[in-house]
Design an enzyme around this catalytic site. Sequence first.
Site, mmCIF file in Angstrom:
data_model
loop_
_atom_site.group_PDB
_atom_site.id
_atom_site.type_symbol
_atom_site.label_atom_id
_atom_site.label_comp_id
_atom_site.label_asym_id
_atom_site.label_seq_id
_atom_site.Cartn_x
_atom_site.Cartn_y
_atom_site.Cartn_z
ATOM 1 C CB SER A 1 -9.143 -1.995 3.966
ATOM 2 O OG SER A 1 -9.508 -3.133 3.504
ATOM 3 N NE ARG B 1 -3.656 -2.081 0.049
ATOM 4 C CZ ARG B 1 -3.566 -3.409 -0.487
ATOM 5 N NH1 ARG B 1 -2.442 -3.724 -1.037
ATOM 6 N NH2 ARG B 1 -4.242 -4.357 -0.430
ATOM 7 C CD GLU C 1 -5.952 0.642 2.315
ATOM 8 O OE1 GLU C 1 -5.718 -0.430 3.069
ATOM 9 O OE2 GLU C 1 -6.552 0.626 1.428
HETATM 10 C C1 LIG Z 1 -15.501 -0.883 -1.628
HETATM 11 C C2 LIG Z 1 -14.116 -0.566 -1.606
HETATM 12 C C3 LIG Z 1 -12.867 -1.391 -1.656
HETATM 13 C C4 LIG Z 1 -11.702 -1.046 -1.949
HETATM 14 N N1 LIG Z 1 -10.809 -2.372 -2.143
HETATM 15 C C5 LIG Z 1 -9.561 -2.006 -2.248
HETATM 16 C C6 LIG Z 1 -8.862 -3.306 -2.411
HETATM 17 O O1 LIG Z 1 -9.242 -4.503 -2.428
HETATM 18 N N2 LIG Z 1 -7.371 -2.907 -2.598
HETATM 19 C C7 LIG Z 1 -7.047 -1.748 -2.583
HETATM 20 O O2 LIG Z 1 -5.881 -1.723 -2.721
HETATM 21 N N3 LIG Z 1 -7.734 -0.746 -2.421
HETATM 22 C C8 LIG Z 1 -9.221 -0.770 -2.274
HETATM 23 N N4 LIG Z 1 -9.947 0.190 -1.972
HETATM 24 C C9 LIG Z 1 -9.325 1.744 -2.177
HETATM 25 C C10 LIG Z 1 -9.474 2.460 -3.649
HETATM 26 O O3 LIG Z 1 -10.687 1.732 -4.278
HETATM 27 C C11 LIG Z 1 -7.927 2.495 -3.991
HETATM 28 O O4 LIG Z 1 -6.904 2.946 -3.142
HETATM 29 C C12 LIG Z 1 -8.014 3.254 -5.464
HETATM 30 O O5 LIG Z 1 -6.775 3.083 -6.094
HETATM 31 C C13 LIG Z 1 -8.538 4.562 -5.383
HETATM 32 O O6 LIG Z 1 -8.803 5.205 -6.423
HETATM 33 P P1 LIG Z 1 -9.380 6.711 -6.624
HETATM 34 O O7 LIG Z 1 -9.507 7.045 -8.003
HETATM 35 O O8 LIG Z 1 -10.803 6.521 -6.041
HETATM 36 O O9 LIG Z 1 -8.549 7.747 -5.994
HETATM 37 P P2 LIG Z 1 -8.776 8.866 -4.955
HETATM 38 O O10 LIG Z 1 -9.361 8.524 -3.902
HETATM 39 O O11 LIG Z 1 -9.283 9.883 -5.732
HETATM 40 O O12 LIG Z 1 -7.231 9.292 -4.838
HETATM 41 C C14 LIG Z 1 -6.445 8.600 -3.837
HETATM 42 C C15 LIG Z 1 -5.132 9.261 -3.635
HETATM 43 O O13 LIG Z 1 -4.522 9.325 -5.110
HETATM 44 C C16 LIG Z 1 -4.220 10.562 -5.547
HETATM 45 N N5 LIG Z 1 -4.640 10.629 -7.147
HETATM 46 C C17 LIG Z 1 -5.758 10.433 -7.685
HETATM 47 N N6 LIG Z 1 -5.622 10.393 -8.977
HETATM 48 C C18 LIG Z 1 -4.264 10.622 -8.928
HETATM 49 C C19 LIG Z 1 -3.533 10.648 -10.296
HETATM 50 N N7 LIG Z 1 -3.959 10.794 -11.579
HETATM 51 N N8 LIG Z 1 -2.266 11.080 -10.130
HETATM 52 C C20 LIG Z 1 -1.761 11.434 -8.960
HETATM 53 N N9 LIG Z 1 -2.455 11.313 -7.796
HETATM 54 C C21 LIG Z 1 -3.878 10.872 -7.918
HETATM 55 C C22 LIG Z 1 -5.219 11.340 -4.726
HETATM 56 O O14 LIG Z 1 -4.688 12.769 -4.519
HETATM 57 C C23 LIG Z 1 -5.092 10.806 -3.335
HETATM 58 O O15 LIG Z 1 -3.982 11.115 -2.552
HETATM 59 C C24 LIG Z 1 -11.275 0.165 -2.019
HETATM 60 C C25 LIG Z 1 -12.093 1.153 -1.817
HETATM 61 C C26 LIG Z 1 -13.369 0.908 -1.752
HETATM 62 C C27 LIG Z 1 -14.434 1.994 -1.498
#
Ligand SMILES: Cc1cc2nc3c(=O)[nH]c(=O)nc-3n(C[C@H](O)[C@H](O)[C@H](O)COP(=O)(O)OP(=O)(O)OC[C@H]3O[C@@H](n4cnc5c(N)ncnc54)[C@H](O)[C@@H]3O)c2cc1C
Length: 339
Positions: A236, A165, A334
């Site tokens: 998580s 992570r 996380e």
């Molecule tokens: C139901 C559920 C299940 C999940 N299961 C998992 C799992 O199994 N494994 C896991 O690892 N995670 C899991 N997650 C967490 C999440 O899905 C991941 O971390 C995902 O990659 C976040 O993507 P996002 O686009 O929503 O990021 P955001 O929440 O929009 O951003 C996360 C971070 O990345 C930065 N960011 C976003 N886009 C960019 C970009 N293009 N360039 C640079 N920085 C950027 C943001 O500023 C922030 O710091 C889960 C979440 C939920 C709600």
Amino acid sequence: MQIQKNYPLKALNSFGVSISADLFTKLVSTSDVDQLIQWRKDNPDTSCLLIGGGSNMLFRDDFSGLAVSVALSGRALTSEDDDAYYISAAAGENWHEFVRWTIDQGYAGLENLSLIPGTVGAAPMQNIGAYGVELGDRLERLSAVDLITGERRVFSNEDCEFAYRDSFFKRQPADSWLIESVTFRLAKQPEWVVAYAGVDAALDGQEPSARLISDVIIALRQSKLPDPKVIGNAGSFFKNPIMGTAEWEALKVLFPNLPGYPQKDGSDTVKTSAGWLIDQCEWKAFRDKDAGIYEKHALVLVNHGEASGAEIWALAERVIGSVSSKFGIVLEAEPRVIA
Ligand SMILES: Cc1cc2nc3c(=O)[nH]c(=O)nc-3n(C[C@H](O)[C@H](O)[C@H](O)COP(=O)(O)OP(=O)(O)OC[C@H]3O[C@@H](n4cnc5c(N)ncnc54)[C@H](O)[C@@H]3O)c2cc1C
């Protein structure tokens, strides 16, 4: 690049917290990215927040700065060699739709990461992982731009410094690098990863394929995790703690059922289960007004409706406090906690 004022972010965070940003813009092209770099030069005192799907964030309050929705789109096979296909996707592509698209095209390798919410561009940030596979196992390279200097750079897998992570990008000042696109190396002779958390049992002797593994994992995830469209959450909420083997063994004497997964990186450390620790403190299904812990998974904090980010964070702090008192382990959030 158009900037809007007082923009509601409820639909842009999977906790569904009702907050807004003073300023908001959406990046749909490289020209928008270049304009953002110039805007930051012109407005050095205004903070800037990159948002993909908002599924790994908790807003404790309104955001007083420029919220930037990364919506760059596009995906394609860019090259292939004898051993692998190289597939690129732009940062704003929805992660799960991209995974299913690769399967539809006949490329295997991302199936274990099915149904993880969010975007392609955010996936390398915390090296998303599930069911025995991490993004870093499949990433070939990515393109990112330094939003302060405007420098564009290609990062190899090694440059990304992936860990549990964690990545190079997570350790940089927040919102300094914008990941624009990611290229994956998907082997032509894939090795299926199925000996993990019920996948093998669900396959029940069937010949594995990318589509079948993806379907199985989607069903497993749907049975365990709340759908953010129905109950707000960020998956998580706490990282699984990693500790020295001796420390883990000492705790195991006191708590014989303490889970432990020796790390394979030669670091003499053991990863334990944050969900198990929280469960032992009897938090599962707890609810304080609309902030709660999911009834099927102690690791998932939920918003039953109108909880504020501050209320969800207050509950997280109570969980951290009780786990610390009972086990002496300080859990780490996380998701990114903002403001
Ligand atoms: C139901 C559920 C299940 C999940 N299961 C998992 C799992 O199994 N494994 C896991 O690892 N995670 C899991 N997650 C967490 C999440 O899905 C991941 O971390 C995902 O990659 C976040 O993507 P996002 O686009 O929503 O990021 P955001 O929440 O929009 O951003 C996360 C971070 O990345 C930065 N960011 C976003 N886009 C960019 C970009 N293009 N360039 C640079 N920085 C950027 C943001 O500023 C922030 O710091 C889960 C979440 C939920 C709600």
